[in-house]
Design a protein around this motif. Sequence first.
Motif, PDB file in Angstrom:
ATOM      1  N   ALA A 114       3.108   6.260 -33.252  1.00 22.45           N
ATOM      2  CA  ALA A 114       2.768   5.358 -34.364  1.00 22.45           C
ATOM      3  C   ALA A 114       1.301   4.937 -34.296  1.00 22.45           C
ATOM      4  CB  ALA A 114       3.677   4.140 -34.341  1.00 22.45           C
ATOM      5  N   SER A 115       0.797   4.706 -33.095  1.00 24.42           N
ATOM      6  CA  SER A 115      -0.610   4.324 -32.932  1.00 24.42           C
ATOM      7  C   SER A 115      -1.534   5.448 -33.385  1.00 24.42           C
ATOM      8  CB  SER A 115      -0.906   3.977 -31.478  1.00 24.42           C
ATOM      9  OG  SER A 115      -0.183   2.848 -31.081  1.00 24.42           O
ATOM     10  N   ARG A 116      -1.199   6.670 -33.021  1.00 26.62           N
ATOM     11  CA  ARG A 116      -2.032   7.809 -33.433  1.00 26.62           C
ATOM     12  C   ARG A 116      -2.030   7.968 -34.953  1.00 26.62           C
ATOM     13  NH1 ARG A 116       0.317   9.928 -28.618  1.00 26.62           N
ATOM     14  NH2 ARG A 116       1.909  11.014 -29.827  1.00 26.62           N
ATOM     15  N   GLU A 117      -0.879   7.734 -35.591  1.00 26.14           N
ATOM     16  CA  GLU A 117      -0.817   7.808 -37.061  1.00 26.14           C
ATOM     17  C   GLU A 117      -1.719   6.752 -37.688  1.00 26.14           C
ATOM     18  OE1 GLU A 117       3.264   7.532 -38.291  1.00 26.14           O
ATOM     19  OE2 GLU A 117       3.854   9.264 -37.091  1.00 26.14           O
ATOM     20  N   THR A 118      -1.666   5.544 -37.154  1.00 22.79           N
ATOM     21  CA  THR A 118      -2.519   4.460 -37.664  1.00 22.79           C
ATOM     22  C   THR A 118      -3.988   4.806 -37.486  1.00 22.79           C
ATOM     23  OG1 THR A 118      -0.840   2.782 -37.233  1.00 22.79           O
ATOM     24  CG2 THR A 118      -3.121   2.025 -37.359  1.00 22.79           C
ATOM     25  N   LEU A 119      -4.361   5.316 -36.326  1.00 26.39           N
ATOM     26  CA  LEU A 119      -5.762   5.655 -36.067  1.00 26.39           C
ATOM     27  C   LEU A 119      -6.228   6.831 -36.929  1.00 26.39           C
ATOM     28  CD1 LEU A 119      -5.848   5.078 -32.223  1.00 26.39           C
ATOM     29  CD2 LEU A 119      -7.009   3.719 -33.980  1.00 26.39           C
ATOM     30  N   ARG A 120      -5.338   7.777 -37.231  1.00 27.67           N
ATOM     31  CA  ARG A 120      -5.706   8.864 -38.153  1.00 27.67           C
ATOM     32  C   ARG A 120      -6.009   8.300 -39.541  1.00 27.67           C
ATOM     33  NH1 ARG A 120      -2.007  11.993 -35.104  1.00 27.67           N
ATOM     34  NH2 ARG A 120      -0.253  11.452 -36.429  1.00 27.67           N
ATOM     35  N   ALA A 121      -5.217   7.325 -39.992  1.00 20.45           N
ATOM     36  CA  ALA A 121      -5.472   6.693 -41.291  1.00 20.45           C
ATOM     37  C   ALA A 121      -6.796   5.928 -41.259  1.00 20.45           C
ATOM     38  CB  ALA A 121      -4.324   5.755 -41.661  1.00 20.45           C
ATOM     39  N   GLN A 122      -7.064   5.250 -40.137  1.00 23.23           N
ATOM     40  CA  GLN A 122      -8.343   4.543 -39.999  1.00 23.23           C
ATOM     41  C   GLN A 122      -9.512   5.529 -40.030  1.00 23.23           C
ATOM     42  OE1 GLN A 122      -8.403   1.983 -36.548  1.00 23.23           O
ATOM     43  NE2 GLN A 122      -6.702   0.733 -37.280  1.00 23.23           N
ATOM     44  N   LEU A 156      -6.953  -3.121 -42.460  1.00 23.10           N
ATOM     45  CA  LEU A 156      -8.376  -2.826 -42.474  1.00 23.10           C
ATOM     46  C   LEU A 156      -8.796  -2.504 -43.897  1.00 23.10           C
ATOM     47  CD1 LEU A 156     -10.937  -2.234 -40.779  1.00 23.10           C
ATOM     48  CD2 LEU A 156     -10.118   0.111 -40.562  1.00 23.10           C
ATOM     49  N   ALA A 157      -7.943  -1.781 -44.598  1.00 16.15           N
ATOM     50  CA  ALA A 157      -8.148  -1.405 -45.994  1.00 16.15           C
ATOM     51  C   ALA A 157      -6.774  -1.238 -46.616  1.00 16.15           C
ATOM     52  CB  ALA A 157      -8.938  -0.110 -46.073  1.00 16.15           C
ATOM     53  N   ASP A 158      -6.721  -0.979 -47.902  1.00 18.08           N
ATOM     54  CA  ASP A 158      -5.454  -0.826 -48.592  1.00 18.08           C
ATOM     55  C   ASP A 158      -4.632   0.291 -47.959  1.00 18.08           C
ATOM     56  OD1 ASP A 158      -3.524  -1.312 -50.564  1.00 18.08           O
ATOM     57  OD2 ASP A 158      -4.340   0.292 -51.824  1.00 18.08           O
ATOM     58  N   GLY A 159      -3.494  -0.088 -47.360  1.00 17.14           N
ATOM     59  CA  GLY A 159      -2.603   0.886 -46.751  1.00 17.14           C
ATOM     60  C   GLY A 159      -3.022   1.370 -45.371  1.00 17.14           C
ATOM     61  N   VAL A 160      -4.079   0.783 -44.800  1.00 18.99           N
ATOM     62  CA  VAL A 160      -4.560   1.199 -43.483  1.00 18.99           C
ATOM     63  C   VAL A 160      -4.399   0.024 -42.512  1.00 18.99           C
ATOM     64  CG1 VAL A 160      -6.503   2.107 -42.146  1.00 18.99           C
ATOM     65  CG2 VAL A 160      -6.240   2.739 -44.562  1.00 18.99           C
TER      66      VAL A 160
END
Length: 164
Positions: free
Chosen positions: A72-80, A52-56
């Motif tokens: 892992a999904s929650r970590e990704t969504l926190r970054a988003q 979605l963006a650099d590193g996200v």
Amino acid sequence: MILSKIYKNILLILAACLVLTACATKKEIATDAIQGQMQSDVYTGTDSVEYLADGVPDRVFFATNETILTTASRETLRAQAAWLRKNSSINVVLEGHADERGTREYNLALGERRANSAKDYLMTYGISSDRISVLSYGKERPVDAGSNPLAWSKNRRSVTVKAN
């Protein structure tokens, strides 16, 4: 004469055992490669992940018939969510997807529940629901057209896409 027949039979049995062992070993290697990209039945590899963006990462993956977010999904969504807070003018569409198994109607509903699960999580991190749209494709847009557990795990996902 009888002794030579016994030796021939023993050699044939040993040869058959070696061939079967070689086949079994090769299959285990293939299974190990698949297991390296899956945890339980959730995809954990990176070959189909875009950003979605650099590193996200732009997508999260689900278990079979599930809408529960993995760690892992929650970590990704926190970054988003962090990226979306910094870029408050950007709206997103959460696309829900399912694997090829099941009816079209079931998979459309499952894809919508998966996208809503991701939306609810983003909202808990301060992203307004006005900035998030949900769209389900069900099984209509697979990322991997294969018909095996690895392909199915890649297709059970929610993808975050910039809307503007």
